[in-house]
Scaffold this active site. Structure first.
Site, short mmCIF file in Angstrom:
data_model
loop_
_atom_site.label_atom_id
_atom_site.label_comp_id
_atom_site.label_asym_id
_atom_site.label_seq_id
_atom_site.Cartn_x
_atom_site.Cartn_y
_atom_site.Cartn_z
N SER A 126 0.81 -1.23 0.00
CA SER A 126 0.00 0.00 0.00
C SER A 126 0.84 1.27 0.00
O SER A 126 1.93 1.31 0.58
CB SER A 126 -0.90 0.03 1.24
OG SER A 126 -1.79 -1.03 1.21
N GLU A 127 0.29 2.29 -0.64
CA GLU A 127 0.91 3.62 -0.64
C GLU A 127 -0.17 4.64 -0.38
O GLU A 127 -1.36 4.31 -0.44
CB GLU A 127 1.58 3.88 -1.99
CG GLU A 127 2.68 2.87 -2.29
CD GLU A 127 3.39 3.13 -3.61
OE1 GLU A 127 3.03 4.11 -4.31
OE2 GLU A 127 4.30 2.35 -3.93
N TRP A 156 0.98 2.56 5.92
CA TRP A 156 0.20 1.61 6.74
C TRP A 156 0.89 0.24 6.81
O TRP A 156 0.25 -0.80 6.63
CB TRP A 156 -1.22 1.42 6.19
CG TRP A 156 -1.98 2.70 6.07
CD1 TRP A 156 -2.35 3.52 7.09
CD2 TRP A 156 -2.47 3.32 4.86
NE1 TRP A 156 -3.04 4.61 6.59
CE2 TRP A 156 -3.12 4.51 5.23
CE3 TRP A 156 -2.41 2.97 3.51
CZ2 TRP A 156 -3.71 5.34 4.30
CZ3 TRP A 156 -3.00 3.81 2.57
CH2 TRP A 156 -3.63 4.98 2.98
N GLN A 279 -34.71 -13.33 27.59
CA GLN A 279 -34.66 -13.88 26.24
C GLN A 279 -33.95 -12.94 25.25
O GLN A 279 -33.26 -13.39 24.34
CB GLN A 279 -36.09 -14.15 25.76
CG GLN A 279 -36.17 -15.29 24.77
CD GLN A 279 -37.60 -15.62 24.40
OE1 GLN A 279 -38.41 -14.72 24.18
NE2 GLN A 279 -37.91 -16.89 24.33
N GLU A 364 -5.86 -5.70 4.39
CA GLU A 364 -5.72 -6.79 3.39
C GLU A 364 -6.89 -6.79 2.41
O GLU A 364 -7.38 -7.83 1.98
CB GLU A 364 -5.50 -8.15 4.05
CG GLU A 364 -4.08 -8.22 4.60
CD GLU A 364 -3.49 -9.60 4.69
OE1 GLU A 364 -3.78 -10.45 3.84
OE2 GLU A 364 -2.69 -9.80 5.62
N1 COS Z 1 -4.32 -13.29 -7.80
C1 COS Z 1 -3.45 -13.30 -8.82
N2 COS Z 1 -3.47 -12.40 -9.81
C2 COS Z 1 -4.43 -11.44 -9.75
C3 COS Z 1 -5.39 -11.37 -8.73
C4 COS Z 1 -5.31 -12.36 -7.71
N3 COS Z 1 -6.16 -12.37 -6.68
N4 COS Z 1 -6.20 -10.33 -8.95
C5 COS Z 1 -5.76 -9.77 -10.08
N5 COS Z 1 -4.70 -10.45 -10.57
C6 COS Z 1 -3.95 -10.19 -11.78
C7 COS Z 1 -4.95 -10.22 -12.93
O1 COS Z 1 -5.09 -11.54 -13.42
C8 COS Z 1 -4.33 -9.28 -13.92
O2 COS Z 1 -3.39 -9.96 -14.68
P1 COS Z 1 -3.67 -10.11 -16.27
O3 COS Z 1 -3.56 -8.70 -16.76
O4 COS Z 1 -2.58 -11.02 -16.69
O5 COS Z 1 -5.05 -10.70 -16.39
C9 COS Z 1 -3.59 -8.27 -13.06
O6 COS Z 1 -3.39 -8.89 -11.78
C10 COS Z 1 -4.37 -7.00 -12.92
O7 COS Z 1 -5.65 -7.38 -12.47
P2 COS Z 1 -6.91 -6.45 -12.53
O8 COS Z 1 -6.94 -5.67 -13.81
O9 COS Z 1 -8.10 -7.28 -12.16
O10 COS Z 1 -6.55 -5.46 -11.36
P3 COS Z 1 -7.39 -4.30 -10.79
O11 COS Z 1 -6.53 -3.10 -10.86
O12 COS Z 1 -8.79 -4.28 -11.36
O13 COS Z 1 -7.46 -4.70 -9.22
C11 COS Z 1 -8.20 -5.76 -7.26
C12 COS Z 1 -7.90 -5.90 -8.74
C13 COS Z 1 -9.12 -4.59 -6.94
C14 COS Z 1 -8.88 -7.05 -6.83
C15 COS Z 1 -6.86 -5.63 -6.53
O14 COS Z 1 -6.23 -4.42 -6.85
C16 COS Z 1 -6.96 -5.72 -5.01
O15 COS Z 1 -7.03 -6.80 -4.45
N6 COS Z 1 -6.93 -4.53 -4.34
C17 COS Z 1 -6.88 -4.48 -2.90
C18 COS Z 1 -5.45 -4.52 -2.48
C19 COS Z 1 -5.32 -4.81 -1.05
O16 COS Z 1 -5.76 -5.83 -0.56
N7 COS Z 1 -4.66 -3.90 -0.35
C20 COS Z 1 -4.44 -4.07 1.03
C21 COS Z 1 -3.02 -3.89 1.30
S1 COS Z 1 -2.16 -5.31 1.46
S2 COS Z 1 -2.03 -5.47 3.40
#
Ligand code: COS
Length: 381
Positions: A126-127, A156, A279, A364
Site C-alpha cells: 500500500s501507498e 500503513w 430472552q 488486506e
Molecule cells: N491473484 C493473482 N493475480 C491477480 C489477482 C489475484 N487475486 N487479482 C488480479 N490479478 C492479476 C490479474 O489476473 C491481472 O493480470 P492479467 O492482466 O494477466 O489478467 C492483473 O493482476 C491485474 O488485475 P486487474 O486488472 O483485475 O486489477 P485491478 O486493478 O482491477 O485490481 C483488485 C484488482 C481490486 C482485486 C486488486 O487491486 C486488489 O485486491 N486490491 C486491494 C489490495 C489490497 O488488498 N490492499 C491491502 C493492502 S495489502 S495489506
C-alpha cells in the site's frame, strides 16, 4: 463422511496448547499493550519460544512447517485474547509468503531461516495513493549496472520498524501498468531505508504501523523475488492465501468477545435474576455464537483450499475474510451492548476487541474489495 466436520486431533491439541499459552503469557499484558500503544514484546517472546511466531516456515528452513489451518488456529487463539499480538504470526506470514511463493531456494534459505529465528517480516504494497487500487503504486525501481535502485514510500505497514525484512512491491515501468511491477526483499539495515512515526490508531494499538521510506536504496539482483513485471500477480496471489489469516484474527476477536459476554451475562444480575435469563440477551448470544461458527467453518474450508492450492481459493479467501470480519464487528459491538456501561469502558476487554475488529473489515483489502473479488470469481461471473 463421519468425520467430515470434526477437526483431526492434532489441530484440537494445537488449539488447546495455544489457548493455554495465550491465556497465561499474552492475555495478562493485552490491556497494557493497548493502553500504552506498546509492542507486545511478552507475546513476541512467548510465541517465538514456542515456535508459533512464524510456524508456517517450512522445516527445511528451520520452521515448524505448520499448514494453513494450523496457522489459522494459532492466530485465532492469540486474537481471542489480544488482537495486536495475533498480528505477529499474521504479519510474518504475509511478509514472507511472496518469498515462499516466488523466491528460489537460496533466497528462501537466506531469509526464511532468519524469520524462523525471530526476525520479523513485513509486507509493503500500500501507498498513500494506492490502497484498493493497488496497481497504481508509485514506488519506483530502476535497473542499474549492478542491480536495482529503489525510491519511494509505503504506507500503513504493519510492524514496520520492528521487522527486520520487508517485501517491497515496486513499479519499474509505469507504461506497462500492473505488468511493470516487480517484488523485492529489502532489509531494515539497508542504506536509505527509514521509517515514519507510528500512526495513532483506533485499535491494534500494540502493533506499530508506520510509513517506510526508500531513498536511493541499492539492491543487488538477488533481492528480486519475482520475475521482472510479475510482482503484482505475486502480490495478489499472496493475498489469496493471507486474507484467510485476517479471517482467523476476526474469528478470534469475535470468540473472545462472546466468551466475555456469556460469562458476564451469568454474573450480572438485574431485576433479581441473571441477565442471561432474559430472552433478549439469549437471542443476542445465540446469534453471536451461530455467526461465529459459520465464519469458522468458512475460514477452515478456505485454509484447506489454501493448503491444497485449489482453484476456488480466491473466492473462498475473500469470502472468509469478508464474512468473518463483518461477524467480528457485529459480535464485538453486541458484546459491548450486553456489558452495557461496563462494556463501554476499558475495565473489560470488549471495547478493545470492538476497536480491533473494525480494522479487520479494512485491511488486506476492504470488504468492498473482497466482494469485487468474490463477484469476479463466481462460477459464471
Ligand atoms: N491473484 C493473482 N493475480 C491477480 C489477482 C489475484 N487475486 N487479482 C488480479 N490479478 C492479476 C490479474 O489476473 C491481472 O493480470 P492479467 O492482466 O494477466 O489478467 C492483473 O493482476 C491485474 O488485475 P486487474 O486488472 O483485475 O486489477 P485491478 O486493478 O482491477 O485490481 C483488485 C484488482 C481490486 C482485486 C486488486 O487491486 C486488489 O485486491 N486490491 C486491494 C489490495 C489490497 O488488498 N490492499 C491491502 C493492502 S495489502 S495489506
Amino acid at each position: 463422511m463421519d468425520n467430515l466436520f470434526e477437526l483431526p486431533s492434532e489441530y484440537k491439541e494445537l488449539r488447546a496448547s495455544v489457548r493455554a499459552l495465550a491465556e497465561k503469557e499474552i492475555a495478562p499484558f493485552a490491556h497494557d499493550v493497548d493502553e500504552n500503544h506498546r509492542f507486545p514484546q511478552e507475546a513476541a517472546d512467548a510465541l517465538q519460544k514456542s515456535g508459533l511466531a512464524a510456524a508456517h516456515v517450512p522445516t527445511e528452513f528451520g520452521g515448524d512447517g505448520a499448514d494453513a489451518l494450523a496457522v489459522v488456529i494459532i492466530i485465532e487463539e492469540v486474537a481471542r485474547v489480544c488482537g495486536s499480538s495475533s498480528l505477529i504470526p499474521a504479519v510474518n506470514k504475509l511478509g514472507s509468503l511472496p518469498l515462499i511463493l516466488g523466491g528460489n531456494t537460496e533466497q528462501k534459505q537466506r531469509w526464511l531461516s532468519q524469520l524462523a529465528k525471530g526476525k520479523g517480516f513485513s509486507y509493503c504494497l500500500s501507498e498513500s495513493e494506492a490502497g484498493s487500487d493497488a496497481s497504481a503504486l508509485r514506488t519506483k525501481v530502476a535497473r542499474t549496472e549492478s542491480g536495482w535502485l529503489l525510491n519511494g514510500s509505503k504506507k500503513w505497514i504493519s510492524n514496520a520498524g520492528v521487522s527486520e525484512f520487508y517485501t517491497v512491491i515496486a513499479q519499474g515501468d509505469p507504461s506497462l501498468g500492473s505488468k511493470g511491477i516487480t517484488a523485492f526483499i529489502v532489509e531494515k539495515s539497508d542504506a536509505g531505508v527509514s521509517f515514519g512515526a507510528p500512526e495513532k490508531k483506533m485499535g491494534f494499538r500494540g502493533s506499530p504501523t508506520r510509513e517506510v521510506y526508500f531513498d536511493n536504496v541499492e539492491l543487488s539482483d538477488d533481492r528480486r523475488i519475482s520475475e521482472v513485471g510479475a510482482g503484482f500477480s505475486l502480490a495478489m496471489d499472496t493475498l489469496d492465501h493471507t486474507r484467510i489469516t485476517i479471517a482467523a484474527q476476526a474469528l478470534g476477536l469475535a470468540q473472545g468477545a462472546l466468551d466475555v459476554a456469556t460469562k458476564y451475562a451469568h454474573e450480572r444480575k438485574q431485576f433479581g435474576k441473571e441477565i442471561f435469563d432474559f430472552q433478549g440477551v439469549q437471542f443476542m448470544l445465540a446469534d453471536m455464537a451461530m455467526n461465529i461458527e459459520a465464519a469458522r467453518q468458512l475460514t477452515y474450508a478456505a485454509a484447506a483450499k489454501s493448503e491444497h492450492g485449489e482453484k476456488d481459493l480466491r473466492f473462498f479467501s475473500a469470502a472468509s475474510k469478508c464474512f468473518a470480519s463483518d461477524t467480528a464487528m457485529k459480535v464485538t459491538t453486541d458484546a459491548v451492548q450486553i456489558l452495557g456501561g461496563y462494556g463501554y469502558v476499558s475495565d473489560y476487554p470488549v471495547e478493545r476487541m470492538m476497536r480491533d475488529a473494525k480494522l479487520t473489515q479494512i485491511y488486506e483489502g476492504t470488504n468492498q474489495i473482497q466482494r469485487i473479488v468474490m463477484a469476479r470469481n463466481l462460477p459464471n461471473g
